[in-house]
Design a protein around this motif. Sequence first.
Motif, PDB file in Angstrom:
ATOM      1  N   GLN A   1      49.281  31.878  41.606  1.00  0.00           N
ATOM      2  CA  GLN A   1      49.417  33.251  42.077  1.00  0.00           C
ATOM      3  C   GLN A   1      48.427  33.569  43.196  1.00  0.00           C
ATOM      4  N   ARG A   2      47.317  32.845  43.255  1.00  0.00           N
ATOM      5  CA  ARG A   2      46.244  33.132  44.209  1.00  0.00           C
ATOM      6  C   ARG A   2      46.182  32.104  45.334  1.00  0.00           C
ATOM      7  N   ALA A   3      47.283  31.391  45.537  1.00  0.00           N
ATOM      8  CA  ALA A   3      47.328  30.320  46.535  1.00  0.00           C
ATOM      9  C   ALA A   3      47.246  30.821  47.966  1.00  0.00           C
ATOM     10  N   GLY A   4      47.328  32.143  48.187  1.00  0.00           N
ATOM     11  CA  GLY A   4      47.163  32.689  49.522  1.00  0.00           C
ATOM     12  C   GLY A   4      45.732  32.647  50.014  1.00  0.00           C
ATOM     13  N   ALA A   5      44.782  32.375  49.128  1.00  0.00           N
ATOM     14  CA  ALA A   5      43.385  32.207  49.546  1.00  0.00           C
ATOM     15  C   ALA A   5      43.285  31.058  50.539  1.00  0.00           C
ATOM     16  N   GLY A   6      42.342  31.168  51.462  1.00  0.00           N
ATOM     17  CA  GLY A   6      42.131  30.043  52.367  1.00  0.00           C
ATOM     18  C   GLY A   6      41.797  28.785  51.601  1.00  0.00           C
ATOM     19  N   LEU A   7      41.041  28.944  50.528  1.00  0.00           N
ATOM     20  CA  LEU A   7      40.679  27.853  49.635  1.00  0.00           C
ATOM     21  C   LEU A   7      40.395  28.443  48.267  1.00  0.00           C
ATOM     22  N   ILE A   8      40.866  27.777  47.222  1.00  0.00           N
ATOM     23  CA  ILE A   8      40.528  28.142  45.845  1.00  0.00           C
ATOM     24  C   ILE A   8      39.460  27.178  45.343  1.00  0.00           C
TER      25      ILE A   8
ATOM     26  N   ILE B   1      40.606  38.627  40.966  1.00  0.00           N
ATOM     27  CA  ILE B   1      41.104  38.730  39.594  1.00  0.00           C
ATOM     28  C   ILE B   1      42.276  39.701  39.535  1.00  0.00           C
ATOM     29  N   ALA B   2      42.081  40.902  40.054  1.00  0.00           N
ATOM     30  CA  ALA B   2      43.114  41.940  39.960  1.00  0.00           C
ATOM     31  C   ALA B   2      44.063  41.949  41.149  1.00  0.00           C
ATOM     32  N   ASN B   3      43.767  41.133  42.158  1.00  0.00           N
ATOM     33  CA  ASN B   3      44.580  41.112  43.376  1.00  0.00           C
ATOM     34  C   ASN B   3      44.970  39.679  43.718  1.00  0.00           C
ATOM     35  N   PRO B   4      45.980  39.136  43.041  1.00  0.00           N
ATOM     36  CA  PRO B   4      46.373  37.757  43.332  1.00  0.00           C
ATOM     37  C   PRO B   4      46.789  37.566  44.789  1.00  0.00           C
ATOM     38  N   ASP B   5      47.238  38.661  45.415  1.00  0.00           N
ATOM     39  CA  ASP B   5      47.655  38.635  46.817  1.00  0.00           C
ATOM     40  C   ASP B   5      46.577  39.224  47.717  1.00  0.00           C
ATOM     41  N   LEU B   6      45.314  38.948  47.413  1.00  0.00           N
ATOM     42  CA  LEU B   6      44.198  39.584  48.106  1.00  0.00           C
ATOM     43  C   LEU B   6      44.274  39.432  49.619  1.00  0.00           C
TER      44      LEU B   6
ATOM     45  N   HIS C   1      46.381  47.181  52.530  1.00  0.00           N
ATOM     46  CA  HIS C   1      46.727  47.790  51.253  1.00  0.00           C
ATOM     47  C   HIS C   1      45.464  48.007  50.416  1.00  0.00           C
ATOM     48  N   ARG C   2      45.505  49.016  49.573  1.00  0.00           N
ATOM     49  CA  ARG C   2      44.381  49.274  48.671  1.00  0.00           C
ATOM     50  C   ARG C   2      44.268  48.132  47.651  1.00  0.00           C
ATOM     51  N   LEU C   3      43.083  47.955  47.098  1.00  0.00           N
ATOM     52  CA  LEU C   3      42.840  46.922  46.099  1.00  0.00           C
ATOM     53  C   LEU C   3      42.912  47.505  44.694  1.00  0.00           C
ATOM     54  N   ALA C   4      43.476  46.728  43.777  1.00  0.00           N
ATOM     55  CA  ALA C   4      43.506  47.105  42.365  1.00  0.00           C
ATOM     56  C   ALA C   4      42.163  46.778  41.715  1.00  0.00           C
ATOM     57  N   GLU C   5      41.866  47.454  40.628  1.00  0.00           N
ATOM     58  CA  GLU C   5      40.636  47.216  39.870  1.00  0.00           C
ATOM     59  C   GLU C   5      40.946  46.349  38.652  1.00  0.00           C
ATOM     60  N   GLY C   6      40.074  45.400  38.363  1.00  0.00           N
ATOM     61  CA  GLY C   6      40.260  44.527  37.215  1.00  0.00           C
ATOM     62  C   GLY C   6      39.761  45.155  35.921  1.00  0.00           C
TER      63      GLY C   6
ATOM     64  N   ALA D   1      47.502  35.946  28.534  1.00  0.00           N
ATOM     65  CA  ALA D   1      48.007  36.339  29.844  1.00  0.00           C
ATOM     66  C   ALA D   1      47.448  37.691  30.276  1.00  0.00           C
ATOM     67  N   GLU D   2      47.147  38.550  29.297  1.00  0.00           N
ATOM     68  CA  GLU D   2      46.663  39.890  29.624  1.00  0.00           C
ATOM     69  C   GLU D   2      45.351  39.817  30.411  1.00  0.00           C
ATOM     70  N   GLY D   3      45.331  40.465  31.539  1.00  0.00           N
ATOM     71  CA  GLY D   3      44.141  40.461  32.369  1.00  0.00           C
ATOM     72  C   GLY D   3      43.907  39.146  33.081  1.00  0.00           C
ATOM     73  N   TYR D   4      44.898  38.282  33.071  1.00  0.00           N
ATOM     74  CA  TYR D   4      44.765  36.945  33.669  1.00  0.00           C
ATOM     75  C   TYR D   4      45.902  36.701  34.655  1.00  0.00           C
ATOM     76  N   THR D   5      47.114  36.673  34.152  1.00  0.00           N
ATOM     77  CA  THR D   5      48.270  36.411  35.030  1.00  0.00           C
ATOM     78  C   THR D   5      49.203  37.607  35.139  1.00  0.00           C
ATOM     79  N   ASP D   6      48.818  38.754  34.575  1.00  0.00           N
ATOM     80  CA  ASP D   6      49.731  39.904  34.592  1.00  0.00           C
ATOM     81  C   ASP D   6      49.397  40.946  35.642  1.00  0.00           C
ATOM     82  N   TYR D   7      48.454  40.639  36.559  1.00  0.00           N
ATOM     83  CA  TYR D   7      48.199  41.550  37.666  1.00  0.00           C
ATOM     84  C   TYR D   7      49.282  41.358  38.734  1.00  0.00           C
ATOM     85  N   PRO D   8      49.985  42.423  39.113  1.00  0.00           N
ATOM     86  CA  PRO D   8      51.090  42.262  40.059  1.00  0.00           C
ATOM     87  C   PRO D   8      50.607  42.234  41.512  1.00  0.00           C
ATOM     88  N   ALA D   9      51.439  41.693  42.384  1.00  0.00           N
ATOM     89  CA  ALA D   9      51.215  41.827  43.817  1.00  0.00           C
ATOM     90  C   ALA D   9      51.450  43.292  44.197  1.00  0.00           C
ATOM     91  N   PHE D  10      50.969  43.664  45.380  1.00  0.00           N
ATOM     92  CA  PHE D  10      51.078  45.054  45.811  1.00  0.00           C
ATOM     93  C   PHE D  10      52.524  45.485  46.004  1.00  0.00           C
TER      94      PHE D  10
END
Length: 361
Positions: free
Chosen positions: A48-55, A321-326, A334-339, A349-358
């Motif tokens: 979900q966070r593969a948009g990062a330049g590097l993980i 954490i809260a912005n997989p599409d950071l 876009h505004r950032l979500a809070e974790g 999965a709760e609080g791990y993989t259930d944060y949605p994209a914007f």
Amino acid sequence: MTTQPLLRPVRLGALELPNRAVMAPMTRARAQNPELAPTGLTATYYEQRAGAGLIVTEGTWVSPEAIGFINVPGIYTDTQTDGWAKVTEAVHEAGGRIVSQFGHVGAISHPDHHGGRLPAGPSAVNPGEKSFTPSGPKDTLTPRAYTAAEIADTIADYRRAAENARRAGFDGVELHAQGSHLIPQFLNPRLNRRTDAYGGSGEKRARFLLDALDAVGEVWGSDRVAVKLSPGWTSGTAFTADEETLADYDQLLKKLDDRGLAYLHLLGAPGTIEERVALFSRYRAHYRGNIVANLGFTQALGNEILDQGIVDAVSFGAPFIANPDLVERFARGHRLAEGDRDTYYAGDAEGYTDYPAFTAG
């Protein structure tokens, strides 16, 4: 918006990154299985966070002796390596890049993690920290001092972890040498009172890190190897960022400068952009290679410090954490979500993989 420094591509050693927003290593404690292996949920989280330049993955144990927290995955068994292979495959299929961070807590572990046996450290000195055990936080104890043979074995553990990381399909590796963990314990004159080749002068205290880097570099090549350091780390009475400590780190950075690493990941300190620039300018004076700046950066601060030209990329922890599409949110404003902090280190999965994209609206 594509002119933002954070969104510009960069080459870190052999790693070609499409942007300069790095996902920092973060313990999430989701390896809730006896093998301490990453699961399909782990693969989804990183994908979900593969948009990062590097993980950079969470710090993963290089051996059973390295363990110091519950439910953190390792990379020392075939089962763990196979689990990580599924993670890297998912990230690569999503267009991302991922490196494995190697962790070892040394003396800040606890007998509860080792069947009642004392953990080992550079010397028999209690670091005065808290260890997170299966039954909750406990005070650390006076550890065993490593024998010379145990140091050699531990260096070999790092090498085996490097071999496993290659088998798992990672793009590189990063050594966890920050905070109160094993490598900083060796660097610390209050905890390392050895009189052999691994203690005494600052140069000898740095040998453990340099030997670990040599072992990992033999597997990977130095241009796919990195280190994360925290020169200004202060904790309890053992870890104090006094001028003597900072001067030792200045010399260490000079030594690392000759090694052709992919990058040096450096923990900064909260503060204004001027204070951050001053701190990373000190690091830059001793290290000419690639620097990834870490700790408390916002999008604006990240762009500003990159504009100064003293670092090459910026890593973000909690925002990922809260912005997989950071990165996409950075690009589109876009505004950032809070974790949810209650689920940072617990849950499924709760609080791990259930944060949605914007989504707008």
